[in-house]
Write an enzyme that holds these catalytic residues in place. Structure first.
Site, mmCIF file in Angstrom:
data_model
loop_
_atom_site.group_PDB
_atom_site.id
_atom_site.type_symbol
_atom_site.label_atom_id
_atom_site.label_comp_id
_atom_site.label_asym_id
_atom_site.label_seq_id
_atom_site.Cartn_x
_atom_site.Cartn_y
_atom_site.Cartn_z
ATOM 1 N N ASN A 67 -0.267 -4.080 -6.270
ATOM 2 C CA ASN A 67 1.031 -3.521 -7.338
ATOM 3 C C ASN A 67 0.080 -3.508 -8.398
ATOM 4 O O ASN A 67 -0.155 -2.987 -9.539
ATOM 5 C CB ASN A 67 1.015 -4.530 -6.828
ATOM 6 C CG ASN A 67 2.611 -4.293 -8.063
ATOM 7 O OD1 ASN A 67 2.735 -3.905 -8.907
ATOM 8 N ND2 ASN A 67 3.694 -5.414 -7.809
ATOM 9 N N ALA A 124 -2.849 -8.521 -2.188
ATOM 10 C CA ALA A 124 -3.313 -9.120 -3.285
ATOM 11 C C ALA A 124 -5.248 -8.590 -3.390
ATOM 12 O O ALA A 124 -5.901 -8.972 -2.292
ATOM 13 C CB ALA A 124 -3.085 -10.694 -2.829
ATOM 14 N N GLY A 125 -5.054 -8.777 -4.810
ATOM 15 C CA GLY A 125 -6.239 -9.052 -5.584
ATOM 16 C C GLY A 125 -7.075 -7.457 -5.639
ATOM 17 O O GLY A 125 -7.919 -8.045 -6.000
ATOM 18 N N LYS A 130 8.642 -8.915 3.903
ATOM 19 C CA LYS A 130 7.407 -9.019 3.897
ATOM 20 C C LYS A 130 7.385 -11.013 3.606
ATOM 21 O O LYS A 130 7.814 -10.917 2.478
ATOM 22 C CB LYS A 130 6.743 -8.837 2.476
ATOM 23 C CG LYS A 130 5.475 -9.181 2.028
ATOM 24 C CD LYS A 130 4.574 -8.471 0.995
ATOM 25 C CE LYS A 130 3.091 -9.576 -0.234
ATOM 26 N NZ LYS A 130 2.951 -8.692 -1.016
ATOM 27 N N GLY A 172 -2.225 -10.853 -8.376
ATOM 28 C CA GLY A 172 -3.282 -10.491 -9.676
ATOM 29 C C GLY A 172 -3.988 -10.452 -10.411
ATOM 30 O O GLY A 172 -4.264 -10.560 -11.259
#
Lengths: 259, 67
Positions: free
Chosen positions: A208, A186-187, A99, A160
């Site tokens: 995550n 993300a997000g 990634k 995050g």
């Protein structure tokens, strides 16, 4: 079934390994999520403090749970650094997957498009299976496709932040135009965010923080698993169109007219 | 001979290969580790053949939790 380069995935939920309070919770949540692709980062071995070992249980049971590792190049600020990190990752983890994540600014961690394109081109030519983390920029995603990436990973909102799918319309354009898998990275802050992304037709989502920092990460991982399945099923089923005016779902027969 | 490992200066015998250096570092885990000398990644199969030189900068990395 989702296919990225030569790898098949029956789960469309990818998970990260960051921010978990301990390694057992991490492993339990990852197993509960049903994921088959987990991201890991790289760091210098601390020769004084020793190795933290939080990934050890995961790495030890990786094959048993059919988990592929996706190392990221987090910390890289330039294409050159990302290429170096990718080579170290390939050596450390024995995978061609990478990634590409290049974010020079620590406040928003937004990806640098020029460095990302350059690193992706070089790494693809070197035989890596490149999944670049990018802004939800449809033009950039096409350019990345041209240089040989295996998938694109547009962001929903900053890493995050748990702000959800702020880039919704642009993700929609990317999905419409892309000939490689689209993974929203993300997000994604809640299972409903992931369901919405899947309803747009994205191929997978990467989650995550929203799992790792939940009060109960294992239950949250299960909720994400179910939301991703529901969102995918809704996309396949074909959502009805939207309209401001009403459209009756009950028969408006005239049986009350005589009152 | 003076080298650095992850930025820390280290004195080692004159004749030393990467593999011997790695053994000296007594790490808890030998898995998921990679090594570079002067920004060149050296694959594990070449560690025995790779002799260290004065001033070499060794970087040792491991997999870590991340998203």
């Amino acid at each position: 079934m989702l296919k990225i380069a030569n790898k098949h995935f029956s789960s469309r939920l990818f998970t990260g390994t960051g921010k978990f309070s301990n390694s057992q919770t991490m492993l339990d949540a990852i197993i509960a999520s049903g994921t088959e692709l987990v991201t890991v980062a790289l760091k210098r071995v601390d020769l004084d403090a020793g190795q933290d070992g939080i990934l050890a249980p995961l790495l030890a049971s990786q094959q048993q749970h059919n988990l592929n590792l996706l190392p990221n190049t987090s910390g890289a600020r330039t294409a050159k650094e990302a290429i170096y990190a990718a080579q170290l990752a390939r050596e450390a983890l024995g995978t061609d997957l990478v990634k590409v994540e290049i974010h020079p600014d620590p406040k928003y961690l937004l990806p640098d498009p020029l460095e990302t394109l350059q690193a992706s081109e070089t790494l693809s030519a070197m035989g890596f299976i490149v999944l670049p983390y990018v802004h939800a920029d449809p033009v950039l995603c096409k350019r990345l496709e041209e240089v040989g990436v295996a998938a694109v990973m547009p962001l929903g909102s900053p890493i995050g932040s748990n702000l959800g799918l702020k880039t919704r319309e642009f993700i929609q354009i990317i999905v419409e135009q892309s000939s490689v898998p689209v993974i929203v990275d993300a997000g994604i802050g809640s299972p409903s965010d992931s369901a919405q992304a899947m309803e747009l037709g994205v191929d997978a989502v990467l989650v995550n923080s929203a799992i790792a920092v939940a009060r109960d990460p294992v239950q949250m991982a299960t909720a994400f698993k179910e939301a991703v399945i529901a969102g995918r099923r809704a996309f396949k089923a074909g959502l009805g169109g939207r309209s401001l005016s009403a459209s009756s779902s009950s028969p408006l027969t005239a049986f009350l007219d005589n009152l | 001979m003076q080298i650095t490992v992850n930025g820390q200066p280290m004195n080692v015998p004159g004749e030393l290969c990467l593999n011997e250096l790695f053994e000296q570092l007594t790490l808890q885990s030998h898995h998921s580790i990679a090594l570079a000398v002067n920004s060149q990644v050296i694959s594990r199969s070449e560690w025995t053949a790779h002799q260290l030189q004065e001033g070499d900068r060794i970087i040792l990395i491991e997999a870590a939790a991340g998203g």
